[in-house]
Each structure stands twice: as C-alpha cells, then as structure tokens.
Design an enzyme around this catalytic site. Structure first.
Site, short mmCIF file in Angstrom:
data_model
loop_
_atom_site.label_atom_id
_atom_site.label_comp_id
_atom_site.label_asym_id
_atom_site.label_seq_id
_atom_site.Cartn_x
_atom_site.Cartn_y
_atom_site.Cartn_z
N TYR A 1 13.12 3.09 19.86
CA TYR A 1 12.38 3.71 20.96
C TYR A 1 12.39 2.72 22.13
O TYR A 1 11.73 1.69 22.09
CB TYR A 1 10.94 4.00 20.57
CG TYR A 1 10.74 5.04 19.49
CD1 TYR A 1 11.76 5.92 19.14
CD2 TYR A 1 9.53 5.15 18.82
CE1 TYR A 1 11.57 6.87 18.14
CE2 TYR A 1 9.33 6.10 17.84
CZ TYR A 1 10.35 6.95 17.50
OH TYR A 1 10.16 7.89 16.51
N PHE B 1 9.10 17.81 22.60
CA PHE B 1 9.37 17.90 24.03
C PHE B 1 9.16 19.31 24.58
O PHE B 1 9.05 19.50 25.78
CB PHE B 1 10.80 17.42 24.32
CG PHE B 1 11.03 16.01 23.91
CD1 PHE B 1 10.44 14.96 24.59
CD2 PHE B 1 11.82 15.70 22.82
CE1 PHE B 1 10.63 13.64 24.21
CE2 PHE B 1 12.03 14.39 22.42
CZ PHE B 1 11.44 13.36 23.12
N LEU C 1 4.21 23.62 21.65
CA LEU C 1 4.02 24.92 21.01
C LEU C 1 3.42 25.92 21.98
O LEU C 1 2.46 25.63 22.69
CB LEU C 1 3.09 24.77 19.81
CG LEU C 1 3.59 23.92 18.63
CD1 LEU C 1 2.46 23.72 17.63
CD2 LEU C 1 4.79 24.57 17.97
#
Length: 289
Positions: free
Chosen positions: A58, A213, A216
């Site tokens: 990351y 990304f 929902l």
C-alpha cells in the site's frame, strides 16, 4: 453477539480497521493529508481497535510507515496483520510477487517499515487472477512463507483471495488462522465457506466490507438504516458482525468522521426482521459493484 474472536493466539475486537485508504489516490503515493492519516490511526486505537490490517504494497511502503509513525511503540494488545504476494508497478499497477525471493523480501520490508522483530499475522495474497480467486496450487509460495515462520519472522499465517480448495491445500502445509476474501452485503460468494471456517475456529476477514471503491448502493439498505436511525454503512457493518461469529470487519477510511461513524456500528442492534430483509439484498441490488 460476541464482540471478540481469536486471531492466531490473540482475542481481537471484531470491528477493526483497514489502513489501505491512508495512502494516496489509487492506494499509491503519500496521503493527501499526512497529519489527518496519523490522527485516524491514533483515534482508532484510542477507541479500542486492536486489529489493524495493512500491507507494505500500500503506497508502497507509505501505509506501514504511517502506522509506525503514529503508533510505535505499539500497545501490547494491538495485532497488526499484513499481506504479501503482490507488488506495485511504477504506474501503480498491481502485480503478482510470490516467488520465494519476493516473499522473503516482502516480509523483511514489512518488518522494517512497521518497526517489528516479528509479524503477528501475514496473509499470503494469491494473484492468479486480478478479478478474484482463481484455482491453482499455492503449495510453493505457502511453503516459502511457512519457512519464514519457522525462522521466527512470522507468528501466524493467513490466506487472501483464495478458493475453498486452496484453503484445504493450505491447511495441509501449515496452520491457517484467517482467510481474507471479498465479501459484503451484496457480494456473498463465500457464504458457505464462512460457516465452514467458523466450525474450525478460523477467522474470516472480508475486504471491501462497505463495497470498496464503489460504495454499496441499495434502497433496501437505505430503508433499513432509516428505520434504525443509522447510516447505511453502519447497518452494512452491523450485518457483517451478526452474519457469523468468526467475521472480523476491517472498514477503512482516511476520515475521522467516517471512522467514528464506522466504530458505532458495533453498538447497533439489528433486529431479526432487519436481518431477514438485508439477507435479500444480494438478489435485489440497485446497481452492481
């Protein structure tokens, strides 16, 4: 509902924190606000989070260096879980990296950037496909990771982005303490796998618990949230925590406000009627991920 579950040899709170979003856009480069990233990490731990999920790819290196700057020396109760098996290209692309040499280098990178002598849990991320789990033997990379465990560099091993067959293969090679796959209210391919792992005392750690990304989006989720005077994301997290006792949720954010909102999900009591309604979301999603 139980509030803790065993991860390796430690009991952790079932609502943890995923550090991926602390890096720059596309999980690449430095954060937009360095001080805000440190503040999020410190507040998460101060609020009782004792399970942080991260990876040295990351950034790369950025997120682990932020964790070290914010939290080192670490509280005794904090469990930091990292992932290896991938690397970043110069353009930010995600590339497989699970040769013995690459895995060894990745473990040492994580140790150095986190400031640790041994890693609590290392998940082997399988990259046979960029679109999700794909069949194929994981014996060679997992055996390499098990060798690093015998050297004392790793305490426990998990698997990420894997199929049920790969988990069976993996458990013949070494103890597997957790599985980390994509799973949320709208993406439930692993429903039966979660239940099987629970029977064996193995933690299941869903990544993208709030959609990733693409957050929902569901009118059913929104309606339930309104009735409970909660946010849709709080309801989605609460659903995960009620779904199975071995689920460890790791919602990620770079925002203090969103962190506080997420942490309140552990206090939300979903009635049976709401659970039944939410269980139908997968088949009636307004827009796909």
């Amino acid at each position: 509902m139980t509030t803790t579950f065993t991860l390796g040899d430690r009991a952790v709170n079932r609502l943890g924190y995923g550090a991926m979003q602390l890096a720059g856009p596309g999980v690449f480069g430095p954060p937009k606000d360095h001080d805000a990233a440190l503040a999020v990490l410190r507040e998460a731990v101060a609020a009782g989070v004792n399970h942080i999920d991260t990876s040295d790819y990351y950034g790369p290196h950025v997120t682990n260096q932020l964790i070290r700057e914010a939290l080192h020396p670490y509280p005794d109760e904090l469990v930091i879980v990292t992932k290896i098996g991938a690397r970043r290209g110069p353009d930010g692309s995600w590339l497989p990296a699970f040769s013995r040499e690459e895995l060894t280098q990745a473990v040492h990178d994580n140790l150095r950037n986190l400031g640790l002598d041994a890693l609590d849990v290392v998940n082997l991320r399988i990259m046979f496909s960029v679109h999700g789990p794909a069949e194929g033997s994981i014996e060679a990379p997992l055996a390499a990771l098990a060798a690093l465990q015998r050297q004392g560099l790793i305490r426990h091993i998990g698997l990420s982005n894997v199929t049920p067959a790969q988990i069976i293969e993996g458990r013949d090679i070494c103890d597997i303490v957790c599985v980390q796959n994509r799973y949320n209210l709208a993406h439930r391919t692993d429903d039966s796998l979660i239940d099987d792992l629970a029977l064996n005392g193995i933690a299941y750690v869903p990544f993208f618990p709030l959609g990733g990304f693409t957050p929902l989006q569901s009118s059913t989720l929104s309606d339930v949230a309104r009735r409970l005077d909660a946010s849709p994301m709080q309801v989605a997290l609460s659903w995960l925590l009620r779904r199975a006792p071995n689920i460890l949720a790791i919602p990620g954010t770079a925002s203090l406000a969103h962190l506080r909102e997420n942490l309140l999900a552990s206090e939300l009591d979903l009635p049976d009627e709401a659970m039944a309604t939410l269980n139908g979301v997968e088949e009636n999603l307004d827009s796909p991920e």
